[in-house]
Motif scaffolding. Sequence first.
Motif, mmCIF file in Angstrom:
data_model
loop_
_atom_site.group_PDB
_atom_site.id
_atom_site.type_symbol
_atom_site.label_atom_id
_atom_site.label_comp_id
_atom_site.label_asym_id
_atom_site.label_seq_id
_atom_site.Cartn_x
_atom_site.Cartn_y
_atom_site.Cartn_z
ATOM 1 N N ASP A 170 -2.823 9.227 2.968
ATOM 2 C CA ASP A 170 -3.360 9.090 1.609
ATOM 3 C C ASP A 170 -4.768 8.533 1.532
ATOM 4 O OD1 ASP A 170 -1.041 10.028 0.426
ATOM 5 O OD2 ASP A 170 -0.094 8.057 0.507
ATOM 6 N N TYR A 171 -5.255 7.983 2.624
ATOM 7 C CA TYR A 171 -6.556 7.310 2.538
ATOM 8 C C TYR A 171 -7.470 7.752 3.671
ATOM 9 C CZ TYR A 171 -4.182 4.153 -0.692
ATOM 10 O OH TYR A 171 -3.485 3.634 -1.751
ATOM 11 N N ASP A 212 -5.502 2.257 -5.766
ATOM 12 C CA ASP A 212 -6.744 3.010 -5.750
ATOM 13 C C ASP A 212 -7.784 2.251 -4.918
ATOM 14 O OD1 ASP A 212 -8.757 4.741 -6.258
ATOM 15 O OD2 ASP A 212 -9.107 4.081 -8.331
ATOM 16 N N ARG A 264 0.492 2.805 -3.482
ATOM 17 C CA ARG A 264 -0.721 3.617 -3.291
ATOM 18 C C ARG A 264 -1.866 3.196 -4.206
ATOM 19 N NH1 ARG A 264 1.763 9.462 -1.886
ATOM 20 N NH2 ARG A 264 3.379 8.653 -0.551
ATOM 21 N N ILE A 296 0.839 -1.209 0.000
ATOM 22 C CA ILE A 296 0.000 0.000 0.000
ATOM 23 C C ILE A 296 0.870 1.255 0.000
ATOM 24 C CG2 ILE A 296 -1.701 1.331 1.312
ATOM 25 C CD1 ILE A 296 -2.670 -1.452 2.425
ATOM 26 N N GLU A 297 1.893 1.248 0.852
ATOM 27 C CA GLU A 297 2.730 2.449 0.978
ATOM 28 C C GLU A 297 3.570 2.675 -0.273
ATOM 29 O OE1 GLU A 297 4.873 1.955 4.670
ATOM 30 O OE2 GLU A 297 2.981 1.664 5.735
ATOM 31 N N ILE A 303 -0.253 5.532 6.082
ATOM 32 C CA ILE A 303 -1.406 5.185 5.253
ATOM 33 C C ILE A 303 -2.513 6.230 5.404
ATOM 34 C CG2 ILE A 303 -3.241 3.447 4.990
ATOM 35 C CD1 ILE A 303 -0.906 1.367 5.566
#
Lengths: 285, 260
Positions: A63-64, A35, A33, A29-30, A60
């Motif tokens: 960004d989310y 969608d 990134r 994830i890092e 995290i």
Amino acid sequence: MSTRLQKNGDESFIQGVGLGLRTPHYHFIESTRPDVAWFEVLIDNYMQPGGSPLYHLERIARDYALTFHGVGMSLGSADPLNMDYLGILKQRINEFKPAWVSDHLCWSSVAGCHGHELLPLPYTEEAVALVIEKIRQVQDYLGQRILIENVSSYLTYTDSQMPEWEFLNIIACEADCDILLDINNIYVSSVNHNLDAELYLQSVPVDRVREMHLAGYEDAGTHLLDTHSRPVYDPVWDLYRKALRLFGTVPTLIEWDNDIPEFDILVAEADKARSCMRDLKNAVA
Amino acid sequence: MQLRKLQTAMLESIFHPSQGEVKPQHYISETAVFSAEQQLDIYRGSIISGISGALDNTYPVCRQLTGGDFFDAMAHEYIVNTPSLHPDLNIYGRTLAEFIDNFEPANELPYLSDIARLEWLLAEVFSAADERLGNLDELAYLSEQDLQKVIFQLPLASRLLQSDFPVEAIWSMHQGADINHDEEINLDQGGVKLIVWRDGLDMKVEILDEHQWSFLVHIQQQHNFSSICESMINDFPGVDMGHELARVIQAGWVSFFRSA
Ligand SMILES: [Fe+2]
């Protein structure tokens, strides 16, 4: 992608299909990134003061959008609420500003001893009154509404006086909390107890359902076990489509906790859920 | 049945099946498929395996040393005798080392409880509080007199451990993907003194020499620098305390100081 500051605490950012955040996927994830609409955080794993868990959660969270999901409130316990636990939860809410916080309609501890399992409650007036009071206390303390989730169950209490959906209904309305409807749990319990899953869905108050969960069970032969270790099965997808028709395209989360697969398997599950939502929109249009 | 009574009876039945006056059939309905006891069995299985899983996470080397079946059986004994008193399952199992000391079947592995101690400290350090950069730079501006009054702090994410066994060597042999299970553990290497600490996010287990150990234990006991010097010069005649201070600071084992 918008920055976290814009997403902080704003539930309008929670739309479509999210994924449960799990440790083996941090790196992916890092670094890429992907969608993903939002991540649901198993907040009990971030209660300790520092180190790797909070480090990754902070990265995290930049960004989310996040929602918090807990297993430690033990809302149905005859014990008083654990204020130390709630204190840390409140601190994490202040730090990460999740769009909302959920826990389960169950008990997991009594006399100070914890079973770390989502144990069902007897559906009695006593339990109704107790859980309503606890939820009110939690909501007062946190200064926000919480969501309560229906659990899978493998036993029936002699004392139960009403069906599970009525129990959920009364509590959510009286405590004025919202509902996280776990479609897999409804299916698992309906098979285990020979109940009508559709009747369950129809009995849930539409305006309180803010999130749905999808997960995979294991078939133990004599009963289904809610293991979160498999893809979502067809009968659960069917039930999910019916739930979408009743509740609209409520934000939906894919949960996977055991035998955790590669991230793209979760993404594929999310795509399936999204296509169910699309089908519904097309049918309505 | 009153809810508190039901819940107490149920947890009691789960952890101690033969004990308790209120039997499952008093509060669980029999179904066409399952007796009350069988329904409770499903929960007993998931509860024990859930808590056992937490011990697997915290004590992977103990598990490798004993073998999975032995560890599972030992974990079961421990779990039914040691209630979890906190909602956070990640911090369950603090007393496993003491349990192992009194667990006869584990006597063949005399170092097992110290490995458990080491693994517990690793778990504590793993999620211990982060620390802002310390104030050690300011040490340079203190007069010799003020330096003597200073009380140092170990990093929040650090713990000291002493063992009669070469636990660092045993533990290291069981790290990484290619573990050599046939490698003999040579207990003649004798005991060790260790620091378990976190360097950023990196977990470290490092062997301390006598000077370092003594210095860090004094710091842990919150002695000021002057009494540390006095005591160490007494124990290790000719020790260069300026040099020793520089070593522990350089290693990252001191985070802060305050002037008493
Ligand atoms: Fe769920």
